[in-house]
Design a protein around this motif. Structure first.
Motif, PDB file in Angstrom:
ATOM      1  N   HIS A  64       0.916  -1.064  -0.081  1.00 17.88           N
ATOM      2  CA  HIS A  64       0.092  -0.042   0.046  1.00 17.88           C
ATOM      3  C   HIS A  64       0.747   1.340  -0.055  1.00 17.88           C
ATOM      4  O   HIS A  64       0.572   2.274  -0.368  1.00 17.88           O
ATOM      5  CB  HIS A  64      -0.841  -0.009   1.186  1.00 17.88           C
ATOM      6  N   LYS A  65       2.014   1.213   0.414  1.00 18.70           N
ATOM      7  CA  LYS A  65       3.018   2.282   0.540  1.00 18.70           C
ATOM      8  C   LYS A  65       2.344   3.639   0.970  1.00 18.70           C
ATOM      9  O   LYS A  65       2.305   4.534   0.306  1.00 18.70           O
ATOM     10  CB  LYS A  65       3.517   2.685  -0.952  1.00 18.70           C
ATOM     11  N   PRO A  66       2.046   3.556   2.361  1.00 13.61           N
ATOM     12  CA  PRO A  66       1.287   4.730   2.945  1.00 13.61           C
ATOM     13  C   PRO A  66       2.476   5.806   3.009  1.00 13.61           C
ATOM     14  O   PRO A  66       3.778   5.532   3.337  1.00 13.61           O
ATOM     15  CB  PRO A  66       0.746   4.217   4.270  1.00 13.61           C
ATOM     16  N   GLU A  67       1.868   7.081   3.282  1.00 14.74           N
ATOM     17  CA  GLU A  67       2.755   8.148   3.434  1.00 14.74           C
ATOM     18  C   GLU A  67       2.652   8.562   5.027  1.00 14.74           C
ATOM     19  O   GLU A  67       3.463   9.034   5.462  1.00 14.74           O
ATOM     20  CB  GLU A  67       2.076   9.415   2.836  1.00 14.74           C
ATOM     21  N   ILE A  68       1.707   7.822   5.575  1.00 15.99           N
ATOM     22  CA  ILE A  68       1.398   8.274   6.912  1.00 15.99           C
ATOM     23  C   ILE A  68       0.913   6.752   7.618  1.00 15.99           C
ATOM     24  O   ILE A  68       0.004   6.130   7.092  1.00 15.99           O
ATOM     25  CB  ILE A  68       0.233   9.335   7.133  1.00 15.99           C
ATOM     26  N   ILE A  69       1.301   6.505   8.845  1.00 15.58           N
ATOM     27  CA  ILE A  69       0.681   5.285   9.674  1.00 15.58           C
ATOM     28  C   ILE A  69       0.342   5.893  10.917  1.00 15.58           C
ATOM     29  O   ILE A  69       0.838   6.696  11.437  1.00 15.58           O
ATOM     30  CB  ILE A  69       1.829   4.267   9.948  1.00 15.58           C
ATOM     31  N   MET A  70      -1.041   5.708  11.193  1.00 11.32           N
ATOM     32  CA  MET A  70      -1.669   6.140  12.408  1.00 11.32           C
ATOM     33  C   MET A  70      -1.846   4.681  13.232  1.00 11.32           C
ATOM     34  O   MET A  70      -2.563   3.989  12.865  1.00 11.32           O
ATOM     35  CB  MET A  70      -2.846   6.671  12.098  1.00 11.32           C
ATOM     36  N   HIS A  71      -1.157   4.429  14.164  1.00 10.10           N
ATOM     37  CA  HIS A  71      -0.907   3.432  15.198  1.00 10.10           C
ATOM     38  C   HIS A  71      -1.678   3.448  16.364  1.00 10.10           C
ATOM     39  O   HIS A  71      -1.316   4.009  17.451  1.00 10.10           O
ATOM     40  CB  HIS A  71       0.428   2.973  15.302  1.00 10.10           C
ATOM     41  N   LEU A  72      -3.021   2.898  16.282  1.00  9.97           N
ATOM     42  CA  LEU A  72      -3.820   2.937  17.613  1.00  9.97           C
ATOM     43  C   LEU A  72      -4.268   1.313  17.893  1.00  9.97           C
ATOM     44  O   LEU A  72      -4.687   1.109  18.934  1.00  9.97           O
ATOM     45  CB  LEU A  72      -5.221   3.700  17.138  1.00  9.97           C
ATOM     46  N   GLY A  73      -3.711   0.267  17.311  1.00  4.13           N
ATOM     47  CA  GLY A  73      -3.933  -0.977  17.581  1.00  4.13           C
ATOM     48  C   GLY A  73      -3.079  -1.438  18.840  1.00  4.13           C
ATOM     49  O   GLY A  73      -1.915  -0.989  18.956  1.00  4.13           O
TER      50      GLY A  73
END
Length: 138
Positions: A64-73
């Motif tokens: 997916h090559k994200p620009e942002i990772i939002m880690h709430l898991g």
């Protein structure tokens, strides 16, 4: 922006994904064993994997090559962390490390956002909202 979101079936994450879709391309990582999850909007991409599975996490992030990772898991019920510390170490520590290690190798990666719990501050003398720079009591 392309955002990779963990914890998207939790209380905060499920509300966050609703705000993000339509404005951003959102990929929601959901644990393979997730049951009774909160609904994910149709215009979000859903991927199933366990955070502790490095190969799967790496493959999904590279796909997916994200620009942002939002880690709430995370594994969250604190009371169980004393009985089952290995699960918490595996999901919370190793899972976070897997995300960071992979993200650092992406060419267009911009930001890693990590949400935690007020539990990390331990028992405080003042029982009201406190700033993030409050000393942690183990």
């Amino acid at each position: 922006m392309k955002i990779f979101l963990t914890g998207s079936t939790g209380f905060i994450g499920s509300n966050l994904v609703k705000k993000l879709v339509g404005k951003h391309e959102v990929v929601c990582l959901i644990p393979s064993n997730e049951l009774g999850m909160r609904p994910i909007p149709e215009n979000a991409t859903i991927e199933f994997s366990d955070l502790a599975n490095f190969e799967e996490v790496r493959n999904l992030i590279e796909k997916h090559k994200p620009e942002i990772i939002m880690h709430l898991g995370a594994a969250t019920p604190v009371r169980y962390s004393f009985t089952f510390p290995d699960i918490y170490e595996k999901v919370n520590h190793l899972g976070t490390k897997n995300l960071v290690d992979t993200a650092m190798k992406l060419p267009n990666f911009k930001m890693f956002m990590f949400a935690s719990s007020a539990e990390t501050y331990g028992v405080q003398e003042v029982h009201k909202p406190f700033p993030e720079d409050t000393k942690q009591n183990a």
